[in-house]
Design an enzyme around this catalytic site. Structure first.
Site, PDB file in Angstrom:
ATOM      1  N   ASP A  38       0.738  -1.104  -0.040  1.00 48.58           N
ATOM      2  CA  ASP A  38      -0.145   0.074   0.169  1.00 48.58           C
ATOM      3  C   ASP A  38       0.960   1.155   0.005  1.00 48.58           C
ATOM      4  O   ASP A  38       2.167   0.999   0.362  1.00 48.58           O
ATOM      5  CB  ASP A  38      -0.747  -0.122   1.402  1.00 48.58           C
ATOM      6  CG  ASP A  38      -1.643   0.963   1.792  1.00 48.58           C
ATOM      7  OD1 ASP A  38      -2.394   1.572   0.841  1.00 48.58           O
ATOM      8  OD2 ASP A  38      -1.581   1.247   2.861  1.00 48.58           O
ATOM      9  N   ASP A  40       0.101   5.101   1.319  1.00 52.00           N
ATOM     10  CA  ASP A  40      -0.055   5.954   2.419  1.00 52.00           C
ATOM     11  C   ASP A  40      -0.052   4.936   3.661  1.00 52.00           C
ATOM     12  O   ASP A  40      -0.902   4.287   3.933  1.00 52.00           O
ATOM     13  CB  ASP A  40      -1.340   6.804   2.232  1.00 52.00           C
ATOM     14  CG  ASP A  40      -1.215   7.733   1.265  1.00 52.00           C
ATOM     15  OD1 ASP A  40      -0.648   8.841   1.465  1.00 52.00           O
ATOM     16  OD2 ASP A  40      -1.745   7.329   0.123  1.00 52.00           O
ATOM     17  N   ASP A 221      -1.814  -0.695   5.840  1.00 56.42           N
ATOM     18  CA  ASP A 221      -2.039   0.002   7.237  1.00 56.42           C
ATOM     19  C   ASP A 221      -3.487   0.216   7.473  1.00 56.42           C
ATOM     20  O   ASP A 221      -3.910   0.560   8.400  1.00 56.42           O
ATOM     21  CB  ASP A 221      -1.214   1.365   7.328  1.00 56.42           C
ATOM     22  CG  ASP A 221      -2.001   2.376   6.490  1.00 56.42           C
ATOM     23  OD1 ASP A 221      -2.117   2.203   5.266  1.00 56.42           O
ATOM     24  OD2 ASP A 221      -2.332   3.386   7.053  1.00 56.42           O
TER      25      ASP A 221
HETATM   26  O1  LIG Z   1      -4.387   3.069  -0.274  1.00 57.09           O
HETATM   27  P1  LIG Z   1      -3.250   4.000   0.215  1.00 57.09           P
HETATM   28  O2  LIG Z   1      -2.431   3.853  -0.749  1.00 57.09           O
HETATM   29  O3  LIG Z   1      -3.026   3.677   1.534  1.00 57.09           O
HETATM   30  O4  LIG Z   1      -4.430   5.383   0.103  1.00 57.09           O
HETATM   31  C1  LIG Z   1      -5.368   5.354   0.777  1.00 57.09           C
HETATM   32  C2  LIG Z   1      -5.570   7.024   0.707  1.00 57.09           C
HETATM   33  O5  LIG Z   1      -4.482   7.554   0.926  1.00 57.09           O
HETATM   34  C3  LIG Z   1      -4.575   9.207   0.837  1.00 57.09           C
HETATM   35  O6  LIG Z   1      -5.368   9.456   1.957  1.00 57.09           O
HETATM   36  C4  LIG Z   1      -4.724   9.075   3.367  1.00 57.09           C
HETATM   37  O7  LIG Z   1      -3.253   9.668   3.414  1.00 57.09           O
HETATM   38  C5  LIG Z   1      -3.111  11.114   3.426  1.00 57.09           C
HETATM   39  C6  LIG Z   1      -1.557  11.562   3.297  1.00 57.09           C
HETATM   40  O8  LIG Z   1      -1.020  11.046   4.469  1.00 57.09           O
HETATM   41  C7  LIG Z   1      -3.870  11.701   4.590  1.00 57.09           C
HETATM   42  O9  LIG Z   1      -3.770  13.118   4.649  1.00 57.09           O
HETATM   43  C8  LIG Z   1      -5.289  11.202   4.669  1.00 57.09           C
HETATM   44  O10 LIG Z   1      -5.835  11.728   5.828  1.00 57.09           O
HETATM   45  C9  LIG Z   1      -5.412   9.794   4.686  1.00 57.09           C
HETATM   46  O11 LIG Z   1      -7.109   9.244   4.568  1.00 57.09           O
HETATM   47  C10 LIG Z   1      -5.201   9.563  -0.160  1.00 57.09           C
HETATM   48  O12 LIG Z   1      -5.578  10.735  -0.318  1.00 57.09           O
HETATM   49  C11 LIG Z   1      -6.301   8.750  -0.605  1.00 57.09           C
HETATM   50  O13 LIG Z   1      -6.764   9.127  -1.603  1.00 57.09           O
HETATM   51  C12 LIG Z   1      -6.301   7.382  -0.567  1.00 57.09           C
HETATM   52  O14 LIG Z   1      -7.373   6.509  -0.836  1.00 57.09           O
END
Ligand SMILES: O=P(O)(O)OC[C@H]1O[C@H](O[C@H]2O[C@H](CO)[C@@H](O)[C@H](O)[C@H]2O)[C@H](O)[C@@H](O)[C@@H]1O
Length: 273
Positions: A38, A40, A221
């Site tokens: 993944d 983020d 995560d």
């Molecule tokens: O599946 P992932 O690669 O983990 O993406 C999940 C979401 O990640 C992002 O949002 C998350 O991370 C941001 C930066 O750290 C944070 O600000 C936010 O609160 C989190 O939800 C991304 O912006 C989403 O589009 C993804 O779905």
């Protein structure tokens, strides 16, 4: 606590999972990893602004080195092109929009769940959400090809219920879309039987990785990563980074993004032996 859910999945409290670092020597048994990660909260720390979620140079180096020695993919909720721009490595496979949009080296470009007919609903839902949330300070509507993320990390607590109600209202208007949950984010996704887990299984099949010599491993995560942990139960290794609000189908745990990098470095060393 450990229990078996109605669908046969084994679920645990995150804190009850053994460490993937201290148990590393038992994980691969001479098999070659097929690595899925993944973005983020796994390759990059969670930050306030999604556009500023950068990967460290050290993390990028070890991921690049791993892609030289084993199948390596990033499976993200982000838009595929957006996560590709953040990772900056052409040797990897990318599954964006929670697995709806897949690309890879040698011109692989495919949308295996065939969600194209959901695009008009996503476009209209995006317009309504932007209009209804424009007055909420800190609210962010992030469009991905096959999902819309409504972020509430940066808004005052008193406005969160309005944001959640607005998303629910829009979901009622568009039954072809369904809700997804994440870290301080609500998502609208195609209401199809497709997710990160299905994308991982699709990639394993496509690249002939369903073999006794291969050990699939998925590191993530968030709640959306649970589909991938579930898909790999009895077939591979699921590693949860930190914790989220639900019980997990992962089998091991890493504490942080820093521990993910240490784990990947160990994996590279193991694979180069
Ligand atoms: O599946 P992932 O690669 O983990 O993406 C999940 C979401 O990640 C992002 O949002 C998350 O991370 C941001 C930066 O750290 C944070 O600000 C936010 O609160 C989190 O939800 C991304 O912006 C989403 O589009 C993804 O779905």
């Amino acid at each position: 606590m450990t229990y078996t859910a109605a669908n046969g999945l084994l679920k645990k409290d995150a804190l009850a999972l053994p460490s993937a670092l201290t148990n590393f020597d038992q994980l691969f048994n001479d098999k070659t990893p097929a690595l899925f990660m993944d973005y983020d909260g796994c390759l990059s720390p969670i930050v306030k602004d999604p556009e500023k979620a950068f990967m460290s140079d050290g993390m990028r180096k070890v991921v690049a080195d791993l892609a030289e020695v084993c199948f390596t993919a990033v499976v993200s909720g982000r838009d595929r092109q957006n996560v590709k721009n953040l990772v900056q490595l052409d040797s990897l496979y990318f599954a964006g929009s929670h697995g709806f949009d897949i690309s890879g080296p040698e011109n692989l470009l495919t949308e295996p769940a065939d969600a194209k007919e959901m695009l008009p609903a996503l476009d209209q839902a995006q317009d309504i959400l932007k209009e209804k949330l424009q007055s909420i300070n800190g609210a962010l509507v992030e469009r991905k090809r096959y999902a819309i993320a409504v972020h509430y990390r940066n808004i005052e607590d008193e406005h969160v219920p309005y944001v959640k109600e607005t998303v629910t209202e829009v979901l009622h208007k568009f039954p072809v879309l369904k809700e997804g949950l994440g870290k301080k984010v609500l998502e609208l996704k195609p209401n199809l039987d497709w997710n990160k887990g299905k994308a991982v299984l699709w990639l394993l099949e496509k690249f002939n990785l369903n073999k006794a010599t291969i050990m699939p491993v998925y590191i993530g995560d968030d709640i959306t990563d649970e589909d991938a942990f579930a898909a790999l139960q009895g077939k591979g290794i699921g590693i949860l980074v930190g914790e989220h609000d639900e019980q997990t189908s992962a089998t091991y745990r890493l504490e942080s993004v820093d521990e993910v990098q240490i784990f990947l470095e160990k994996l590279l060393h193991y694979q180069q032996k």
